[in-house]
Design a protein around this motif. Sequence first.
Motif, PDB file in Angstrom:
ATOM      1  N   ALA A  44       0.832  -1.209   0.000  1.00 45.51           N
ATOM      2  CA  ALA A  44       0.000   0.000   0.000  1.00 45.51           C
ATOM      3  C   ALA A  44       0.862   1.252   0.000  1.00 45.51           C
ATOM      4  O   ALA A  44       0.608   2.202  -0.753  1.00 45.51           O
ATOM      5  N   ASN A  45       1.883   1.265   0.828  1.00 43.82           N
ATOM      6  CA  ASN A  45       2.772   2.420   0.868  1.00 43.82           C
ATOM      7  C   ASN A  45       3.533   2.593  -0.434  1.00 43.82           C
ATOM      8  O   ASN A  45       3.753   3.725  -0.890  1.00 43.82           O
ATOM      9  N   THR A  46       3.921   1.499  -1.058  1.00 40.38           N
ATOM     10  CA  THR A  46       4.645   1.570  -2.327  1.00 40.38           C
ATOM     11  C   THR A  46       3.761   2.153  -3.423  1.00 40.38           C
ATOM     12  O   THR A  46       4.189   3.027  -4.186  1.00 40.38           O
ATOM     13  N   VAL A  47       2.530   1.674  -3.502  1.00 44.78           N
ATOM     14  CA  VAL A  47       1.580   2.209  -4.492  1.00 44.78           C
ATOM     15  C   VAL A  47       1.394   3.711  -4.283  1.00 44.78           C
ATOM     16  O   VAL A  47       1.500   4.512  -5.227  1.00 44.78           O
ATOM     17  N   TYR A  48       1.125   4.080  -3.051  1.00 42.86           N
ATOM     18  CA  TYR A  48       0.784   5.468  -2.763  1.00 42.86           C
ATOM     19  C   TYR A  48       1.974   6.400  -2.950  1.00 42.86           C
ATOM     20  O   TYR A  48       1.861   7.446  -3.595  1.00 42.86           O
ATOM     21  N   GLN A  49       3.099   6.035  -2.413  1.00 41.42           N
ATOM     22  CA  GLN A  49       4.272   6.902  -2.512  1.00 41.42           C
ATOM     23  C   GLN A  49       4.762   7.045  -3.942  1.00 41.42           C
ATOM     24  O   GLN A  49       5.254   8.106  -4.336  1.00 41.42           O
ATOM     25  N   THR A  50       4.608   5.983  -4.731  1.00 39.92           N
ATOM     26  CA  THR A  50       4.982   6.068  -6.144  1.00 39.92           C
ATOM     27  C   THR A  50       4.138   7.115  -6.860  1.00 39.92           C
ATOM     28  O   THR A  50       4.661   7.956  -7.601  1.00 39.92           O
ATOM     29  N   GLN A  51       2.823   7.089  -6.632  1.00 40.17           N
ATOM     30  CA  GLN A  51       1.958   8.030  -7.339  1.00 40.17           C
ATOM     31  C   GLN A  51       2.123   9.455  -6.830  1.00 40.17           C
ATOM     32  O   GLN A  51       2.133  10.399  -7.620  1.00 40.17           O
ATOM     33  N   ILE A  52       2.271   9.643  -5.524  1.00 39.20           N
ATOM     34  CA  ILE A  52       2.465  10.991  -4.996  1.00 39.20           C
ATOM     35  C   ILE A  52       3.787  11.561  -5.500  1.00 39.20           C
ATOM     36  O   ILE A  52       3.891  12.753  -5.816  1.00 39.20           O
ATOM     37  N   GLY A  53       4.806  10.705  -5.611  1.00 41.11           N
ATOM     38  CA  GLY A  53       6.062  11.155  -6.200  1.00 41.11           C
ATOM     39  C   GLY A  53       5.885  11.559  -7.646  1.00 41.11           C
ATOM     40  O   GLY A  53       6.444  12.568  -8.098  1.00 41.11           O
ATOM     41  N   TYR A  54       5.098  10.796  -8.375  1.00 36.51           N
ATOM     42  CA  TYR A  54       4.801  11.102  -9.775  1.00 36.51           C
ATOM     43  C   TYR A  54       4.120  12.466  -9.895  1.00 36.51           C
ATOM     44  O   TYR A  54       4.483  13.295 -10.730  1.00 36.51           O
ATOM     45  N   ILE A  55       3.150  12.703  -9.014  1.00 36.10           N
ATOM     46  CA  ILE A  55       2.446  13.988  -9.013  1.00 36.10           C
ATOM     47  C   ILE A  55       3.395  15.123  -8.646  1.00 36.10           C
ATOM     48  O   ILE A  55       3.386  16.188  -9.268  1.00 36.10           O
ATOM     49  N   SER A  56       4.228  14.899  -7.634  1.00 31.40           N
ATOM     50  CA  SER A  56       5.144  15.935  -7.169  1.00 31.40           C
ATOM     51  C   SER A  56       6.168  16.311  -8.232  1.00 31.40           C
ATOM     52  O   SER A  56       6.635  17.453  -8.284  1.00 31.40           O
ATOM     53  N   MET A  57       6.503  15.361  -9.095  1.00 30.34           N
ATOM     54  CA  MET A  57       7.433  15.630 -10.184  1.00 30.34           C
ATOM     55  C   MET A  57       6.738  16.255 -11.387  1.00 30.34           C
ATOM     56  O   MET A  57       7.384  16.564 -12.388  1.00 30.34           O
ATOM     57  N   LYS A  58       5.412  16.431 -11.274  1.00 25.38           N
ATOM     58  CA  LYS A  58       4.606  17.017 -12.344  1.00 25.38           C
ATOM     59  C   LYS A  58       4.836  16.277 -13.662  1.00 25.38           C
ATOM     60  O   LYS A  58       5.075  16.875 -14.703  1.00 25.38           O
ATOM     61  N   LYS A  59       4.711  14.955 -13.584  1.00 23.46           N
ATOM     62  CA  LYS A  59       4.962  14.114 -14.754  1.00 23.46           C
ATOM     63  C   LYS A  59       3.762  13.995 -15.683  1.00 23.46           C
ATOM     64  O   LYS A  59       3.891  13.463 -16.778  1.00 23.46           O
ATOM     65  N   ASP A  60       2.588  14.430 -15.237  1.00 24.00           N
ATOM     66  CA  ASP A  60       1.416  14.301 -16.104  1.00 24.00           C
ATOM     67  C   ASP A  60       1.658  15.047 -17.399  1.00 24.00           C
ATOM     68  O   ASP A  60       1.992  16.228 -17.400  1.00 24.00           O
ATOM     69  N   GLY A  61       1.483  14.354 -18.501  1.00 22.97           N
ATOM     70  CA  GLY A  61       1.843  14.942 -19.772  1.00 22.97           C
ATOM     71  C   GLY A  61       0.662  15.218 -20.663  1.00 22.97           C
ATOM     72  O   GLY A  61      -0.483  15.022 -20.281  1.00 22.97           O
ATOM     73  N   PRO A  62       0.940  15.654 -21.899  1.00 24.79           N
ATOM     74  CA  PRO A  62      -0.129  15.960 -22.846  1.00 24.79           C
ATOM     75  C   PRO A  62      -0.806  14.700 -23.363  1.00 24.79           C
ATOM     76  O   PRO A  62      -0.402  13.574 -23.046  1.00 24.79           O
ATOM     77  N   LEU A  63      -1.819  14.911 -24.150  1.00 33.13           N
ATOM     78  CA  LEU A  63      -2.677  13.831 -24.619  1.00 33.13           C
ATOM     79  C   LEU A  63      -1.911  12.668 -25.233  1.00 33.13           C
ATOM     80  O   LEU A  63      -2.184  11.514 -24.960  1.00 33.13           O
ATOM     81  N   GLU A  64      -0.891  12.971 -26.060  1.00 34.00           N
ATOM     82  CA  GLU A  64      -0.210  11.908 -26.776  1.00 34.00           C
ATOM     83  C   GLU A  64       0.607  11.003 -25.855  1.00 34.00           C
ATOM     84  O   GLU A  64       1.047   9.939 -26.254  1.00 34.00           O
ATOM     85  N   LEU A  65       0.799  11.397 -24.597  1.00 37.51           N
ATOM     86  CA  LEU A  65       1.559  10.570 -23.674  1.00 37.51           C
ATOM     87  C   LEU A  65       0.682   9.595 -22.890  1.00 37.51           C
ATOM     88  O   LEU A  65       1.195   8.814 -22.109  1.00 37.51           O
ATOM     89  N   LEU A  66      -0.599   9.616 -23.108  1.00 34.79           N
ATOM     90  CA  LEU A  66      -1.479   8.713 -22.368  1.00 34.79           C
ATOM     91  C   LEU A  66      -1.269   7.265 -22.787  1.00 34.79           C
ATOM     92  O   LEU A  66      -1.260   6.372 -21.936  1.00 34.79           O
ATOM     93  N   GLU A  67      -1.082   7.006 -24.058  1.00 32.01           N
ATOM     94  CA  GLU A  67      -0.933   5.631 -24.531  1.00 32.01           C
ATOM     95  C   GLU A  67       0.263   4.928 -23.888  1.00 32.01           C
ATOM     96  O   GLU A  67       0.114   3.794 -23.408  1.00 32.01           O
ATOM     97  N   PRO A  68       1.437   5.552 -23.814  1.00 30.86           N
ATOM     98  CA  PRO A  68       2.538   4.888 -23.100  1.00 30.86           C
ATOM     99  C   PRO A  68       2.211   4.615 -21.635  1.00 30.86           C
ATOM    100  O   PRO A  68       2.621   3.586 -21.087  1.00 30.86           O
TER     101      PRO A  68
END
Length: 220
Positions: free
Chosen positions: A151-175
């Motif tokens: 549970a901690n691994t799942v959560y910390q991975t995603q919060i780290g992803y958010i903190s790094m502002k990794k969410d990208g544009p539309l074309e990056l959804l498929e990867p």
Amino acid sequence: MEKTSGWRGTREIWLQAAYQALLESGIDGVKVMPLAERLGLSRTSFYGHFSDRDDLLGALITLWQAKNTGNLIKRTEDYAETVTEAMLNVFDLWLLPDLFDSRLEFAVRNWAHSDERLSVMMEDADRIRVEALEAMFLRFGYDDHSANVRANTVYQTQIGYISMKKDGPLELLEPRLKRMPHYAEIFTGQTVSEAEIARFRARHIAQDPVTNAPTPAALP
């Protein structure tokens, strides 16, 4: 914005303006006068909906709690036949902003650095979310220690992803869609079935009405 004489707007309009200001400028940008100017309304009209700025900030916090914490808990409790299917249900949160608003999460976390009361609330939210994920793993027979670590691994991975502002544009959804079954296998230790992958992808891929080509259903 064109306004009707005497119109004070609505509570939702003021809250949405505050939300946008928070995303764009941080908490220092959420002030009554700039919001009034943004909306084309008088400053006094604000007080027909909120008692003061703190009341508005409280509404933003309530929005964040309901959307991000509330929806995460609901997603961990959704029906799933296998733990991998349950994990893919959780992954919907990271792809559908109507379920989990990553930009709001990032903004609120930044805000918490300068607000001690909110910092405590953030710690509570983190704990509650991890406990919900832990309960999901326990439901599928994992022992206490394994459920907690996963549970901690799942959560910390995603919060780290958010903190790094990794969410990208539309074309990056498929990867991202291609990687998620592999993440599910890493987090659960179980192989995701082809049927589960197909159902997951179907939730995030829409058909272009003009070209009939598959297109991402929503921005991350």
